[in-house]
Motif scaffolding. Structure first.
Motif, PDB file in Angstrom:
ATOM      1  N   GLU A   1     -34.322 -48.560 -24.667  1.00 47.75           N
ATOM      2  CA  GLU A   1     -33.578 -47.442 -24.070  1.00 47.75           C
ATOM      3  C   GLU A   1     -32.106 -47.788 -23.860  1.00 47.75           C
ATOM      4  OE1 GLU A   1     -34.913 -44.395 -23.590  1.00 47.75           O
ATOM      5  OE2 GLU A   1     -36.732 -45.188 -24.516  1.00 47.75           O
TER       6      GLU A   1
ATOM      7  N   SER B   1     -39.660 -50.774 -21.838  1.00 47.46           N
ATOM      8  CA  SER B   1     -40.649 -49.794 -22.284  1.00 47.46           C
ATOM      9  C   SER B   1     -41.508 -50.485 -23.323  1.00 47.46           C
ATOM     10  CB  SER B   1     -39.915 -48.604 -22.920  1.00 47.46           C
ATOM     11  OG  SER B   1     -40.763 -47.895 -23.800  1.00 47.46           O
TER      12      SER B   1
ATOM     13  N   GLN C   1     -42.908 -48.909 -25.684  1.00 48.89           N
ATOM     14  CA  GLN C   1     -43.001 -47.936 -26.778  1.00 48.89           C
ATOM     15  C   GLN C   1     -43.075 -48.550 -28.179  1.00 48.89           C
ATOM     16  OE1 GLN C   1     -39.863 -44.933 -26.913  1.00 48.89           O
ATOM     17  NE2 GLN C   1     -39.974 -44.975 -29.144  1.00 48.89           N
TER      18      GLN C   1
ATOM     19  N   ARG D   1     -35.693 -52.074 -15.380  1.00 44.61           N
ATOM     20  CA  ARG D   1     -34.389 -51.465 -15.707  1.00 44.61           C
ATOM     21  C   ARG D   1     -33.344 -51.994 -14.737  1.00 44.61           C
ATOM     22  NH1 ARG D   1     -35.566 -46.315 -18.906  1.00 44.61           N
ATOM     23  NH2 ARG D   1     -37.566 -46.989 -19.756  1.00 44.61           N
TER      24      ARG D   1
ATOM     25  N   GLU E   1     -30.901 -50.971 -13.287  1.00 45.86           N
ATOM     26  CA  GLU E   1     -30.196 -49.732 -12.927  1.00 45.86           C
ATOM     27  C   GLU E   1     -29.195 -50.038 -11.830  1.00 45.86           C
ATOM     28  OE1 GLU E   1     -30.681 -46.804 -14.249  1.00 45.86           O
ATOM     29  OE2 GLU E   1     -32.749 -46.752 -15.038  1.00 45.86           O
TER      30      GLU E   1
ATOM     31  N   LEU F   1     -35.959 -47.307  -9.501  1.00 44.35           N
ATOM     32  CA  LEU F   1     -36.401 -48.640  -9.131  1.00 44.35           C
ATOM     33  C   LEU F   1     -35.946 -49.573 -10.252  1.00 44.35           C
ATOM     34  CD1 LEU F   1     -40.062 -47.673  -8.179  1.00 44.35           C
ATOM     35  CD2 LEU F   1     -38.299 -48.435  -6.569  1.00 44.35           C
TER      36      LEU F   1
ATOM     37  N   TYR G   1     -40.746 -50.697 -12.319  1.00 39.79           N
ATOM     38  CA  TYR G   1     -41.650 -49.586 -12.039  1.00 39.79           C
ATOM     39  C   TYR G   1     -42.842 -49.640 -12.979  1.00 39.79           C
ATOM     40  CZ  TYR G   1     -39.716 -47.062 -16.108  1.00 39.79           C
ATOM     41  OH  TYR G   1     -39.336 -46.694 -17.375  1.00 39.79           O
TER      42      TYR G   1
ATOM     43  N   GLU H   1     -47.522 -45.209 -20.753  1.00 40.94           N
ATOM     44  CA  GLU H   1     -46.963 -44.783 -22.036  1.00 40.94           C
ATOM     45  C   GLU H   1     -48.084 -44.541 -23.038  1.00 40.94           C
ATOM     46  OE1 GLU H   1     -42.913 -46.654 -23.047  1.00 40.94           O
ATOM     47  OE2 GLU H   1     -43.974 -48.237 -21.985  1.00 40.94           O
TER      48      GLU H   1
ATOM     49  N   GLU I   1     -36.803 -35.529 -13.574  1.00 38.52           N
ATOM     50  CA  GLU I   1     -37.522 -36.110 -14.716  1.00 38.52           C
ATOM     51  C   GLU I   1     -38.658 -37.047 -14.302  1.00 38.52           C
ATOM     52  OE1 GLU I   1     -35.110 -38.269 -17.637  1.00 38.52           O
ATOM     53  OE2 GLU I   1     -36.936 -39.329 -18.215  1.00 38.52           O
ATOM     54  N   ILE I   2     -39.848 -36.760 -14.836  1.00 44.34           N
ATOM     55  CA  ILE I   2     -40.971 -37.675 -14.628  1.00 44.34           C
ATOM     56  C   ILE I   2     -41.493 -38.232 -15.958  1.00 44.34           C
ATOM     57  CG2 ILE I   2     -41.720 -36.795 -12.377  1.00 44.34           C
ATOM     58  CD1 ILE I   2     -43.896 -35.186 -13.831  1.00 44.34           C
ATOM     59  N   ILE I   3     -41.184 -37.516 -17.053  1.00 41.41           N
ATOM     60  CA  ILE I   3     -41.634 -37.978 -18.373  1.00 41.41           C
ATOM     61  C   ILE I   3     -40.468 -37.916 -19.347  1.00 41.41           C
ATOM     62  CG2 ILE I   3     -42.974 -37.294 -20.428  1.00 41.41           C
ATOM     63  CD1 ILE I   3     -45.238 -36.436 -18.661  1.00 41.41           C
TER      64      ILE I   3
ATOM     65  N   ARG J   1     -40.949 -39.634 -33.240  1.00 38.01           N
ATOM     66  CA  ARG J   1     -40.160 -40.772 -33.724  1.00 38.01           C
ATOM     67  C   ARG J   1     -39.746 -40.554 -35.181  1.00 38.01           C
ATOM     68  NH1 ARG J   1     -40.645 -41.607 -28.428  1.00 38.01           N
ATOM     69  NH2 ARG J   1     -42.611 -42.539 -27.778  1.00 38.01           N
TER      70      ARG J   1
ATOM     71  N   PHE K   1     -44.792 -40.828 -25.401  1.00 37.26           N
ATOM     72  CA  PHE K   1     -44.072 -40.494 -24.170  1.00 37.26           C
ATOM     73  C   PHE K   1     -44.255 -41.595 -23.136  1.00 37.26           C
ATOM     74  CE2 PHE K   1     -48.305 -39.032 -23.029  1.00 37.26           C
ATOM     75  CZ  PHE K   1     -48.396 -39.322 -21.671  1.00 37.26           C
TER      76      PHE K   1
ATOM     77  N   GLY L   1     -43.200 -42.152 -15.608  1.00 39.46           N
ATOM     78  CA  GLY L   1     -42.928 -43.094 -14.516  1.00 39.46           C
ATOM     79  C   GLY L   1     -43.929 -42.849 -13.397  1.00 39.46           C
TER      80      GLY L   1
HETATM   81  O1  NSS Z   1     -36.328 -43.991 -20.437  1.00 45.01           O
HETATM   82  S1  NSS Z   1     -37.414 -43.030 -20.468  1.00 45.01           S
HETATM   83  O2  NSS Z   1     -37.038 -41.665 -20.239  1.00 45.01           O
HETATM   84  N1  NSS Z   1     -38.212 -43.099 -21.835  1.00 45.01           N
HETATM   85  C1  NSS Z   1     -38.758 -44.240 -22.295  1.00 45.01           C
HETATM   86  O3  NSS Z   1     -38.706 -45.317 -21.758  1.00 45.01           O
HETATM   87  C2  NSS Z   1     -39.553 -44.086 -23.576  1.00 45.01           C
HETATM   88  N2  NSS Z   1     -39.414 -45.311 -24.357  1.00 45.01           N
HETATM   89  C3  NSS Z   1     -41.008 -43.834 -23.201  1.00 45.01           C
HETATM   90  C4  NSS Z   1     -41.872 -43.586 -24.398  1.00 45.01           C
HETATM   91  O4  NSS Z   1     -41.653 -42.637 -25.117  1.00 45.01           O
HETATM   92  N3  NSS Z   1     -42.871 -44.410 -24.607  1.00 45.01           N
HETATM   93  O5  NSS Z   1     -38.408 -43.468 -19.318  1.00 45.01           O
HETATM   94  C5  NSS Z   1     -39.658 -42.792 -19.200  1.00 45.01           C
HETATM   95  C6  NSS Z   1     -39.954 -42.478 -17.765  1.00 45.01           C
HETATM   96  C7  NSS Z   1     -38.913 -41.562 -17.123  1.00 45.01           C
HETATM   97  O6  NSS Z   1     -39.162 -40.214 -17.429  1.00 45.01           O
HETATM   98  C8  NSS Z   1     -39.141 -41.867 -15.646  1.00 45.01           C
HETATM   99  O7  NSS Z   1     -40.268 -41.171 -15.162  1.00 45.01           O
HETATM  100  C9  NSS Z   1     -39.473 -43.338 -15.673  1.00 45.01           C
HETATM  101  O8  NSS Z   1     -39.896 -43.663 -16.982  1.00 45.01           O
HETATM  102  N4  NSS Z   1     -38.302 -44.142 -15.317  1.00 45.01           N
HETATM  103  C10 NSS Z   1     -38.117 -44.715 -14.112  1.00 45.01           C
HETATM  104  N5  NSS Z   1     -38.862 -44.706 -13.002  1.00 45.01           N
HETATM  105  C11 NSS Z   1     -38.414 -45.396 -11.928  1.00 45.01           C
HETATM  106  N6  NSS Z   1     -37.263 -46.086 -11.923  1.00 45.01           N
HETATM  107  C12 NSS Z   1     -36.481 -46.123 -13.016  1.00 45.01           C
HETATM  108  N7  NSS Z   1     -35.352 -46.837 -13.013  1.00 45.01           N
HETATM  109  C13 NSS Z   1     -36.900 -45.413 -14.192  1.00 45.01           C
HETATM  110  N8  NSS Z   1     -36.385 -45.247 -15.427  1.00 45.01           N
HETATM  111  C14 NSS Z   1     -37.254 -44.468 -16.092  1.00 45.01           C
END
Ligand code: NSS
Length: 430
Positions: free
Chosen positions: A164, A184, A186, A207, A209, A217, A220, A224, A353-355, A360, A398, A401
């Motif tokens: 990401e 991730s 993924q 992350r 962040e 966080l 987390y 996936e 955002e939750i997903i 691809r 997808f 989180g």
């Molecule tokens: O960066 S995402 O939007 N997408 C991915 O990581 C893809 N590689 C996933 C995939 O397609 N397999 O992160 C996905 C979800 C995002 O919607 C949040 O719900 C959660 O991960 N997320 C987080 N949760 C908590 N803290 C942080 N920093 C965080 N970043 C992403």
């Protein structure tokens, strides 16, 4: 017989001899009586201990110890409307197992103090309720995927590349070389669809962040999934079914905990599939109409997500983001290559955002071109590129989180309450 408290809070146990064990939640002395409210993992119950009814040394000790003392109480169950859960145990034997004096957590402690003492705060009734909801969500997630024919699998946590974008990678020394903590799983799931077709994993993601928000966080739990032959819309259908299933299971199993947390149940009960779909360009217009300062081409920040989704009362899928604001792996829309076939799911009520997911790129030349556009070296991703050389297929995936989801479902004010030991920019203890 030893019972859990919740088991005996019913009329059929009235006047029966019961033993419970737990921790002192409240205590007060009135003359020859000590009223102790005891909690265990299931509930609380008031016990009344009369001086002449129990061993005198034990009575003395009980009088001295404080809240969170562990205790075993044996006695007869009585009905008592004034007791906090409607019944009372009239004790004839008590045993102090582990005394506690001056438990540090008292009323009106600061949030910072509670976080420093999270190892003790996890005993609070609030945290206990949240942890039970969390348990139900994790369990139900596995039920859902297995029922849907997904195989559970696992990627590594030490990796050498970004999924990401490079800015949020945690670097770790690795025997004289550099490695990163995964953002991730993924790309590894993508390799595994060539074996298992439909796969999922629940694993930590990391992350770095820098943002201090209510939704980030640094560590987390990430659920996936990835499926061969799936297009964007196929996966969105599985996701909405999953979200509805998780909510339904939480409502079945954890209504009491939701009520304890004062969650508005009406919104949750009203959530049904299909979810609304909105293209990114529509979302930008919608946001502008609702006084959010955002232009076409901007990514949604935490504040924008909050402002936009305060207008929603159910989750909404956002699709067709501009190619520039999504990572290189997203498949450009053949009908308009300026946007990609992706989807984010935004939770209502200001949660956002939750997903994040999408289709691809599965053609080799397209992937190599996108990597070149983004200045990435294909050698760093040789194994990811290989997948496009040997029997590539369309596929979609997808990431959900888990704490974002629990944060929303439980109606919490900050994501840090959704996990036992939150890791944020300023916190790595306890
Ligand atoms: O960066 S995402 O939007 N997408 C991915 O990581 C893809 N590689 C996933 C995939 O397609 N397999 O992160 C996905 C979800 C995002 O919607 C949040 O719900 C959660 O991960 N997320 C987080 N949760 C908590 N803290 C942080 N920093 C965080 N970043 C992403």
């Amino acid at each position: 017989m030893v019972y859990h408290i919740d088991e005996i809070l019913r009329d059929e146990y009235i006047d029966k001899k019961v033993t419970i064990r737990g921790w002192i939640y409240r205590k007060r002395r009135v003359g020859k009586l000590i009223f102790v409210v005891v909690r265990d993992s299931t509930n609380i119950v008031q016990c009344v201990v009369e001086k002449n009814n129990v061993n005198p040394d034990n009575f003395k000790l009980l009088d001295k110890v404080g809240v969170e003392t562990s205790i075993i109480v044996e006695g007869y169950l009585r009905k008592d409307e004034r007791a906090p859960t409607g019944y009372e145990i009239q004790a004839d034997r008590i045993e102090i197992v582990g005394p506690s004096y001056n438990f540090p957590i008292t009323k009106d402690k600061s949030d910072e103090f509670l976080l420093d003492n999270r190892h003790l705060w996890v005993r609070s009734r609030e945290m206990t309720a949240i942890l039970k909801i969390r348990d139900t969500v994790f369990g139900a997630l596995h039920e859902f995927f297995r029922e849907k024919g997904y195989y559970e699998t696992h990627g590594p946590m030490f990796v050498t590349g970004a999924v990401e974008g490079g800015s949020t990678l945690f670097e770790v020394p690795y025997f004289g070389k550099k490695a990163y903590l995964t953002q991730s799983s993924q790309f590894y799931l993508e390799t595994l669809i060539y074996s298992l077709e439909k796969v999922y994993t629940v694993a930590p993601s990391f992350r770095a962040e820098k943002s201090r928000t209510r939704r980030h966080l640094t560590e987390y739990w990430h659920a996936e999934a990835e499926a061969a032959w799936y297009h964007n819309e196929d996966m969105m259908r599985d996701e909405e079914e999953m979200v509805v299933y998780l909510i339904q299971r939480v409502l079945e199993e954890r209504k009491r905990e939701l009520q304890f947390l004062k969650r508005d149940l009406e919104i949750l009960e009203g959530i049904e599939k299909p979810f609304k779909r909105m293209r990114y360009e529509e979302l930008i217009r919608f946001a502008q109409d609702h006084s959010v300062n955002i232009q076409y081409g901007d990514d949604l920040g935490a504040d924008e997500e909050t402002m936009i989704t305060q207008n929603f009362d159910a989750p909404v899928f956002i699709t067709h983001y501009p190619i520039e604001i999504k990572p290189f792996y997203h498949r450009p829309d053949p009908e308009n290559p300026k946007v990609v076939l992706c989807h984010d799911l935004l939770a209502p009520e200001g949660y956002g955002e939750i997903i994040g997911g999408g289709e691809r790129i599965y053609k080799l030349e397209v992937l190599l071109q996108r990597m070149e556009d983004e200045g990435l070296n294909p050698e760093d991703y040789y194994w990811y590129v290989d997948l496009r050389k040997y029997g590539s297929v369309p596929h979609t995936g997808f990431g959900l989180g888990m704490e974002r989801f629990i944060w929303w479902i439980a109606g919490l004010s900050h994501i840090k309450y959704a996990i036992p030991y939150p890791r944020t920019i300023r916190r790595t203890k306890p």
